[in-house]
Design a protein around this motif. Structure first.
Motif, short mmCIF file in Angstrom:
data_model
loop_
_atom_site.label_atom_id
_atom_site.label_comp_id
_atom_site.label_asym_id
_atom_site.label_seq_id
_atom_site.Cartn_x
_atom_site.Cartn_y
_atom_site.Cartn_z
N THR A 10 0.82 -1.46 -0.05
CA THR A 10 0.10 0.24 0.16
C THR A 10 0.42 1.18 -0.08
N SER A 11 1.72 0.56 -0.98
CA SER A 11 3.28 1.92 -0.18
C SER A 11 2.96 3.27 -1.55
N ASP A 13 0.18 4.88 -4.79
CA ASP A 13 -1.66 4.71 -5.25
C ASP A 13 -2.29 2.95 -5.46
N CYS A 15 -3.30 -0.79 -4.09
CA CYS A 15 -3.26 -1.50 -3.60
C CYS A 15 -3.18 -2.99 -4.05
N LYS A 34 -6.16 6.99 -1.53
CA LYS A 34 -6.63 7.30 -0.11
C LYS A 34 -7.14 6.10 0.05
N HIS A 36 -6.69 3.16 0.47
CA HIS A 36 -6.08 2.01 1.10
C HIS A 36 -6.77 0.99 2.55
N GLY A 72 0.25 5.37 3.78
CA GLY A 72 0.63 4.02 3.06
C GLY A 72 1.11 3.40 3.77
#
Length: 221
Positions: A10-11, A13, A15, A34, A36, A72
């Motif tokens: 989730t680092s 945009d 997931c 946003k 996640h 994220g």
């Protein structure tokens, strides 16, 4: 039963979630920006169902440790750490830039990868990765948060056979360097965490949940 690995990313945009079971990878990926927190747990549950297992069947958990968006990365760490603690299984944290390099290898079979990923205005996350004869990536020590104009000078020294991946190249004037080629790899995928985990398992490089670390490079988001 063979080792079963759950990997999450989730680092930035996207997931994504992947499970490795008996040499098969089950995966899901979604562009959620946003959302996640809302998406990650249902996605894990869906992949578990696809792989016909439950959380109790997991032997390892892995996550993308950044660089990327602060929130994220914290979500990935929180979910992975909770699973490691509750299931009493080892945990792995893998660099997001190295995951992008592995995705480029999977798609294009290229061994020399220059990664640039969007950060804040005028800067990108940068890394230069090389895949060696034992299928291991080297280059995490090159990762940095760097100004765009500095990269434009840096890439002049790279010879042919290097390819460019990541969404950061949209901001960089690289076309003057005719030796370089840009490929369409913009976001990491959890399925590309799996090869790193398999290598760590083979080398018995296990981590306890208390020893995990992030890779913010800079707290930007």
């Amino acid at each position: 039963m063979s080792d079963i690995i759950l990997a999450i990313d989730t680092s930035i945009d996207c997931c994504s979630v992947a499970i490795y079971k008996k040499k098969t990878i089950y995966s899901l990926s979604e562009n959620c920006k946003k959302e996640h927190t809302i998406k990650i747990l249902p996605m894990i549950q869906k992949v578990l169902i696809n792989a016909k297992i439950t959380l109790k069947d997991l032997n390892y958990v892995a996550f993308a440790k950044g660089p990327g968006k602060f929130t994220g990365i914290r979500i990935s760490i929180g979910v992975a750490q909770s699973l490691s603690l509750s299931l009493k299984i080892p945990i792995f944290g893998i660099s997001t830039l190295s995951i992008l390099a592995e995705k480029a290898w999977r798609k294009y079979k290229k061994k020399k990868i220059l990664v640039a990923m969007n950060a804040k205005i005028g800067q990108v996350y940068w890394g230069a990765y090389i895949r060696n004869s034992v299928l291991l990536w080297t280059g995490e020590e090159t990762e940095s948060l760097i100004k765009i104009n500095e990269i434009e000078d840096k890439i002049k020294k790279f010879q042919k056979n290097w390819i460019l991946i990541g969404n950061g190249w949209e901001k960089i004037k690289w076309k003057k360097s005719l030796k370089l080629e840009k490929k369409e790899v913009l976001y990491p995928n959890a399925k590309d965490i799996i090869p790193f985990c398999l290598l760590k398992i083979k080398n018995q490089e296990f981590l306890h949940f208390t020893k995990i670390s992030n890779n913010y490079l800079d707290n930007l988001f």
